[in-house]
Design a protein around this motif. Structure first.
Motif, PDB file in Angstrom:
ATOM      1  N   ARG A 146      14.312  -6.188  29.524  1.00 21.50           N
ATOM      2  CA  ARG A 146      15.049  -6.330  30.543  1.00 21.50           C
ATOM      3  C   ARG A 146      14.387  -7.098  31.620  1.00 21.50           C
ATOM      4  N   PRO A 147      14.931  -8.024  32.293  1.00 20.52           N
ATOM      5  CA  PRO A 147      14.420  -8.819  33.275  1.00 20.52           C
ATOM      6  C   PRO A 147      13.960  -8.046  34.400  1.00 20.52           C
ATOM      7  N   ARG A 148      12.514  -8.215  34.953  1.00 18.89           N
ATOM      8  CA  ARG A 148      12.129  -7.327  35.895  1.00 18.89           C
ATOM      9  C   ARG A 148      12.582  -7.697  37.155  1.00 18.89           C
ATOM     10  N   PRO A 149      12.860  -6.791  38.053  1.00 22.47           N
ATOM     11  CA  PRO A 149      13.454  -7.208  39.463  1.00 22.47           C
ATOM     12  C   PRO A 149      12.357  -7.936  39.955  1.00 22.47           C
ATOM     13  N   LYS A 150      13.095  -8.671  41.120  1.00 22.52           N
ATOM     14  CA  LYS A 150      12.148  -9.597  41.910  1.00 22.52           C
ATOM     15  C   LYS A 150      11.288  -8.616  42.703  1.00 22.52           C
ATOM     16  N   GLN A 151       9.951  -8.896  43.041  1.00 22.72           N
ATOM     17  CA  GLN A 151       9.016  -8.024  43.666  1.00 22.72           C
ATOM     18  C   GLN A 151       9.373  -8.316  45.191  1.00 22.72           C
ATOM     19  N   LEU A 152       9.141  -7.249  46.075  1.00 24.06           N
ATOM     20  CA  LEU A 152       9.506  -7.371  47.483  1.00 24.06           C
ATOM     21  C   LEU A 152       8.222  -8.014  48.094  1.00 24.06           C
TER      22      LEU A 152
END
Length: 122
Positions: free
Chosen positions: A84-90
């Motif tokens: 699963r694509p990783r969410p963008k890091q804040l």
């Protein structure tokens, strides 16, 4: 099984059928084959979310079609499902202005007062 997952599996099996791979099921047995694949893939895809996972099974079928010459078992597809694509890091290196820091301190003060009011009611 979620509709988008089912749709991707059926489309992927149709892709494999068009390749006329060795050991492919006969045309009158493809429905039973599809049911078997759906059953086999159900546990692996049960937690799939349409927003996060759409296209992962399609990608795995594309990879499988590109590298196989014989009709594959479901496990061959499972091994190729991409993560699963990783969410963008804040960003955590943001510098706050003096006004933002002052507002943050004021907010903390209000929160502390609210907590104390709740604790003192008991």
């Amino acid at each position: 099984m979620k509709a988008f997952v089912r749709q991707e599996i059926i489309a992927g099996l149709q892709l494999l059928c068009t390749l006329r791979l060795q050991g492919a099921p006969p045309s009158d047995g493809i429905e039973a084959t599809a049911q078997g694949w759906l059953i086999a893939l159900e546990p692996r895809t049960a937690g799939f979310d349409e927003q996060l996972d759409q296209g992962r099974i399609t990608k795995a079928f594309q990879l499988l079609a590109a590298k196989t010459v014989r009709w594959p078992p479901p496990v061959a597809l499972i091994e190729l499902i991409p993560e699963r694509p990783r969410p963008k890091q804040l960003g955590h290196d943001t510098k706050l202005t003096k006004e933002q820091k002052k507002q943050g301190q004021a907010n903390l003060k209000v929160i502390k007062e609210m907590i104390n009011q709740v604790l003192n009611k008991n």
